[in-house]
Design an enzyme around this catalytic site. Structure first.
Site, PDB file in Angstrom:
ATOM      1  CG  ASN A  39      23.940  51.676  -0.225  1.00 54.32           C
ATOM      2  OD1 ASN A  39      24.464  51.632  -1.515  1.00 54.32           O
ATOM      3  ND2 ASN A  39      24.010  50.978   0.675  1.00 54.32           N
ATOM      4  CG  ASP A  63      29.222  47.556   5.832  1.00 55.99           C
ATOM      5  OD1 ASP A  63      29.229  46.456   6.148  1.00 55.99           O
ATOM      6  OD2 ASP A  63      28.815  48.580   6.436  1.00 55.99           O
ATOM      7  CG  ASP A 106      25.944  47.125  -5.550  1.00 53.98           C
ATOM      8  OD1 ASP A 106      26.158  46.988  -4.305  1.00 53.98           O
ATOM      9  OD2 ASP A 106      24.821  46.688  -6.090  1.00 53.98           O
TER      10      ASP A 106
END
Length: 324
Positions: A198, A233, A207
């Site tokens: 990220n 996650d 994603d």
């Protein structure tokens, strides 16, 4: 629409469906066959009407082919058959009437029959059309209900089951394992470097990583196993009828598939850590199983990630306390 209103409407449509007029055959070709049979039947009834040697009326028999055509809801076809039936019955009357001065009565009776048959045909057509519309609405309502049901138990991002469904299934599996003294295992899986993805590539790529991990998890287990995403996650897999040895094999398969298949980034190699907990004997609660898997996951993360740790739990209890 509220759930209670939707259920009430569904019950009403089911009640109407019990009384619906349903043709024996469906489809355009079958309808043409029915129309041909009805046409032949009209001619046969007309011939019998002409050949009768008594004042017995056949006007009710003419309704049989008219109804047979009208139940399809095709108004033009039904009206055409009604007119044809009136003409056939009129010809039968005219040909069997010896006195031409009485023809006026035959015309009048044919007109009355045409009105009666026409009203019946139109009413049946309208009813069939309304019934068709009701069935289509009911099917659409059922599809909507099914869609809402699926959305309520599905994780939007990955398409896996969500935490709500997982809680339902873990209770069911615990109850089954308890009743039959069968083993049960749970894997708790954490994506090790999602935060790094990220931060480096953006949340859209994060994603994408989660979706790829979800596909990999599905590929690694059986169709009877339950795969769910329970957090950002974190994933959980329920392995029914699976003991510690079988669960270890699944965990190793997952690690290998993630290592071999999930290659999305140049600078980051995605890995997962897995916590494994299993019951080898009769159990009564799934809470301890999930907690044990979470503890095993924590041990795997501390040990260096990209691996699994396990906790095997044995709890000997009587099946009279089982549930589910």
């Amino acid at each position: 629409m509220a759930g209670g209103e939707r259920e009430s409407l569904k019950q009403k449509t089911n009640l109407w469906a019990r009384f619906r007029i349903t043709p024996v055959v469906k489809g355009s070709i079958q309808q043409e066959i029915v129309a041909l049979v009805a046409f032949t039947l009209l001619l046969l009834i007309g011939w019998l009407d002409y050949s009768r040697q008594s004042p017995v009326t056949f006007w009710i028999l003419y309704l049989v082919p008219i109804i047979g055509v009208s139940i399809y809801g095709r108004l033009l076809l039904a009206v055409s058959f009604t007119v044809f039936a009136a003409i056939v019955s009129l010809l039968a009357d005219l040909l069997s009437t010896p006195d031409p001065s009485l023809y006026i009565y035959d015309y009048w009776e044919a007109f009355i029959r045409l009105l009666i048959w026409g009203v019946a045909a139109i009413a049946i057509c309208r009813l069939a059309q309304s019934n068709k519309a009701l069935r289509e609405y009911q099917e659409a309502l059922e599809q909507e209900h099914q869609k809402v049901h699926e959305l309520a138990r599905t994780d939007e991002l990955t398409g896996l089951f969500n935490l709500r469904y997982l809680n339902e299934r873990i209770n069911e599996e615990i109850g089954r394992s308890c009743r039959f003294a069968h083993p049960l295992a749970v894997l708790m899986i954490d994506v090790d470097n999602l935060k790094g993805v990220n931060d480096t590539y953006g949340h859209a790529e994060g994603d994408r990583l989660l979706r790829e991990i979800a596909r990999t998890l599905r590929a690694a287990v059986r169709s009877v196993d339950v795969v769910a995403r329970v957090g950002g996650d974190e994933f959980v897999i329920i392995l029914p009828e699976t003991g510690a040895q079988g669960a270890r094999a699944v965990a190793e398969r997952i690690l290998g598939l993630v290592r071999d298949r999930v290659k999305l980034f140049d600078t980051i190699v995605p890995t997962v850590s897995i916590g494994l907990a299993s019951y080898e004997r009769v159990i009564q609660s799934g809470e301890g199983l999930i907690k044990a898997a979470d503890e095993a996951l924590y041990q795997a993360k501390r040990a260096g990630r990209g691996q699994f740790r396990e906790v095997s739990m044995v709890q000997e209890v009587g099946t009279e306390g089982c549930y589910g």
